[in-house]
Design a protein around this motif. Sequence first.
Motif, PDB file in Angstrom:
ATOM      1  N   ALA A 111       0.830  -1.208   0.000  1.00 49.63           N
ATOM      2  CA  ALA A 111       0.000   0.000   0.000  1.00 49.63           C
ATOM      3  C   ALA A 111       0.865   1.259   0.000  1.00 49.63           C
ATOM      4  O   ALA A 111       0.574   2.239  -0.713  1.00 49.63           O
ATOM      5  CB  ALA A 111      -0.931  -0.011   1.213  1.00 49.63           C
ATOM      6  N   ILE A 112       1.950   1.234   0.783  1.00 47.43           N
ATOM      7  CA  ILE A 112       2.851   2.388   0.837  1.00 47.43           C
ATOM      8  C   ILE A 112       3.529   2.595  -0.511  1.00 47.43           C
ATOM      9  O   ILE A 112       3.626   3.727  -1.018  1.00 47.43           O
ATOM     10  CB  ILE A 112       3.898   2.200   1.946  1.00 47.43           C
ATOM     11  CG1 ILE A 112       3.219   2.158   3.322  1.00 47.43           C
ATOM     12  CG2 ILE A 112       4.937   3.312   1.907  1.00 47.43           C
ATOM     13  CD1 ILE A 112       4.151   1.793   4.454  1.00 47.43           C
ATOM     14  N   LEU A 113       4.001   1.520  -1.130  1.00 48.80           N
ATOM     15  CA  LEU A 113       4.686   1.632  -2.418  1.00 48.80           C
ATOM     16  C   LEU A 113       3.743   2.150  -3.501  1.00 48.80           C
ATOM     17  O   LEU A 113       4.140   2.975  -4.339  1.00 48.80           O
ATOM     18  CB  LEU A 113       5.265   0.274  -2.819  1.00 48.80           C
ATOM     19  CG  LEU A 113       6.378  -0.272  -1.923  1.00 48.80           C
ATOM     20  CD1 LEU A 113       6.838  -1.633  -2.425  1.00 48.80           C
ATOM     21  CD2 LEU A 113       7.558   0.700  -1.886  1.00 48.80           C
ATOM     22  N   ILE A 114       2.514   1.677  -3.495  1.00 47.17           N
ATOM     23  CA  ILE A 114       1.542   2.166  -4.478  1.00 47.17           C
ATOM     24  C   ILE A 114       1.284   3.660  -4.280  1.00 47.17           C
ATOM     25  O   ILE A 114       1.178   4.427  -5.246  1.00 47.17           O
ATOM     26  CB  ILE A 114       0.231   1.358  -4.365  1.00 47.17           C
ATOM     27  CG1 ILE A 114       0.459  -0.077  -4.848  1.00 47.17           C
ATOM     28  CG2 ILE A 114      -0.887   2.018  -5.173  1.00 47.17           C
ATOM     29  CD1 ILE A 114      -0.730  -0.994  -4.624  1.00 47.17           C
ATOM     30  N   THR A 115       1.217   4.090  -3.027  1.00 48.32           N
ATOM     31  CA  THR A 115       1.017   5.511  -2.739  1.00 48.32           C
ATOM     32  C   THR A 115       2.199   6.338  -3.228  1.00 48.32           C
ATOM     33  O   THR A 115       2.013   7.415  -3.812  1.00 48.32           O
ATOM     34  CB  THR A 115       0.826   5.708  -1.227  1.00 48.32           C
ATOM     35  OG1 THR A 115      -0.282   4.916  -0.770  1.00 48.32           O
ATOM     36  CG2 THR A 115       0.577   7.166  -0.898  1.00 48.32           C
ATOM     37  N   ILE A 116       3.408   5.843  -3.002  1.00 52.84           N
ATOM     38  CA  ILE A 116       4.595   6.564  -3.466  1.00 52.84           C
ATOM     39  C   ILE A 116       4.594   6.675  -4.985  1.00 52.84           C
ATOM     40  O   ILE A 116       4.884   7.743  -5.552  1.00 52.84           O
ATOM     41  CB  ILE A 116       5.870   5.849  -2.975  1.00 52.84           C
ATOM     42  CG1 ILE A 116       5.984   5.947  -1.453  1.00 52.84           C
ATOM     43  CG2 ILE A 116       7.116   6.464  -3.627  1.00 52.84           C
ATOM     44  CD1 ILE A 116       7.119   5.124  -0.868  1.00 52.84           C
ATOM     45  N   ILE A 117       4.249   5.587  -5.663  1.00 52.01           N
ATOM     46  CA  ILE A 117       4.200   5.611  -7.131  1.00 52.01           C
ATOM     47  C   ILE A 117       3.176   6.636  -7.613  1.00 52.01           C
ATOM     48  O   ILE A 117       3.426   7.399  -8.561  1.00 52.01           O
ATOM     49  CB  ILE A 117       3.869   4.206  -7.672  1.00 52.01           C
ATOM     50  CG1 ILE A 117       5.022   3.243  -7.383  1.00 52.01           C
ATOM     51  CG2 ILE A 117       3.592   4.259  -9.170  1.00 52.01           C
ATOM     52  CD1 ILE A 117       4.703   1.794  -7.712  1.00 52.01           C
ATOM     53  N   ALA A 118       2.014   6.674  -6.968  1.00 55.53           N
ATOM     54  CA  ALA A 118       0.972   7.620  -7.363  1.00 55.53           C
ATOM     55  C   ALA A 118       1.437   9.065  -7.187  1.00 55.53           C
ATOM     56  O   ALA A 118       1.218   9.917  -8.066  1.00 55.53           O
ATOM     57  CB  ALA A 118      -0.296   7.374  -6.540  1.00 55.53           C
ATOM     58  N   ILE A 119       2.119   9.339  -6.075  1.00 53.49           N
ATOM     59  CA  ILE A 119       2.597  10.700  -5.823  1.00 53.49           C
ATOM     60  C   ILE A 119       3.646  11.097  -6.865  1.00 53.49           C
ATOM     61  O   ILE A 119       3.650  12.228  -7.377  1.00 53.49           O
ATOM     62  CB  ILE A 119       3.178  10.808  -4.404  1.00 53.49           C
ATOM     63  CG1 ILE A 119       2.052  10.682  -3.375  1.00 53.49           C
ATOM     64  CG2 ILE A 119       3.917  12.123  -4.213  1.00 53.49           C
ATOM     65  CD1 ILE A 119       1.001  11.756  -3.492  1.00 53.49           C
ATOM     66  N   ILE A 120       4.551  10.180  -7.209  1.00 54.11           N
ATOM     67  CA  ILE A 120       5.587  10.489  -8.195  1.00 54.11           C
ATOM     68  C   ILE A 120       4.955  10.735  -9.563  1.00 54.11           C
ATOM     69  O   ILE A 120       5.359  11.661 -10.294  1.00 54.11           O
ATOM     70  CB  ILE A 120       6.605   9.336  -8.281  1.00 54.11           C
ATOM     71  CG1 ILE A 120       7.324   9.160  -6.933  1.00 54.11           C
ATOM     72  CG2 ILE A 120       7.613   9.597  -9.387  1.00 54.11           C
ATOM     73  CD1 ILE A 120       8.025  10.395  -6.439  1.00 54.11           C
ATOM     74  N   MET A 121       3.945   9.962  -9.921  1.00 58.50           N
ATOM     75  CA  MET A 121       3.277  10.158 -11.201  1.00 58.50           C
ATOM     76  C   MET A 121       2.567  11.512 -11.251  1.00 58.50           C
ATOM     77  O   MET A 121       2.610  12.219 -12.266  1.00 58.50           O
ATOM     78  CB  MET A 121       2.286   9.030 -11.448  1.00 58.50           C
ATOM     79  CG  MET A 121       2.920   7.656 -11.582  1.00 58.50           C
ATOM     80  SD  MET A 121       4.073   7.551 -12.973  1.00 58.50           S
ATOM     81  CE  MET A 121       2.951   7.725 -14.359  1.00 58.50           C
TER      82      MET A 121
END
Length: 264
Positions: free
Chosen positions: A240-250
Amino acid sequence: MARINSQGNHENPFKGNNLVRLGWFLIAAYLVYSFNAMGLEWTRIVEGLGHANALLDRMFPPNFSRWELLLSGLAESLEIAIIASITGIILSLFFGLFSARNLMPNWISIPMRGLIALCRTFHPVIIAILFVKSVGFGALAGILTLVVASIGFIAKLFAEAIEEISLKQVEAVRATGAGFASVILFAVMPQVFARFIGFATYQLDSNLRNSTMVGIVGAGGLGGTLFSAFQRFDYDFVSAILITIIAIIMIGEFLSNIVRRIFS
């Protein structure tokens, strides 16, 4: 583009000679030696793929049940990245100007270039560890770390951009009797402002990524939450944390593209 010789034939642009062949042979030999010296084996890669598959099984589906903890770490990472980026961009503006050799004498530009080089000497994680030891755990260490990283990147490229400007505009503004500040505002900045915005937006994007990374060593942000989840083997929350980080970077990449188009 391949050149054409006097007979009308295309010449090979990558002509080889014995020295080049020797260089490629030495590189290949060193790679073989390095693989053997470090004990790298194909069987370990195959075994690692099996372990990775088991890890992915434990990571999915992601667990967003602790969304309050996730949002708290995310908010702190964003605050660290934005504060550090703005501070680093402002400082880099002055550091870059003072390190430009076509505008400043050597006794100013050389020490400034040395300071900028020092800022980019170490990886942000190493700098974060030093600041954590100096100012303690928390967001302050992360902000100071990313400020140093921002100066090391933006100030260097900004100084190089200034050194490539046309001096005719600088001389024209100076001929009017304008002071140093006016020369910078009306002759230098118009030529490099678009590139400076590009450097700044890229560094903001980089700081968004690094703000999570430096948190792993205690410099605040979502990285600390990620590291704790790994220590607890709470892999669905890690996902969940990694998906959130990816979303923020995108999202950051999308916004930076908009900013670059506006100022280009």
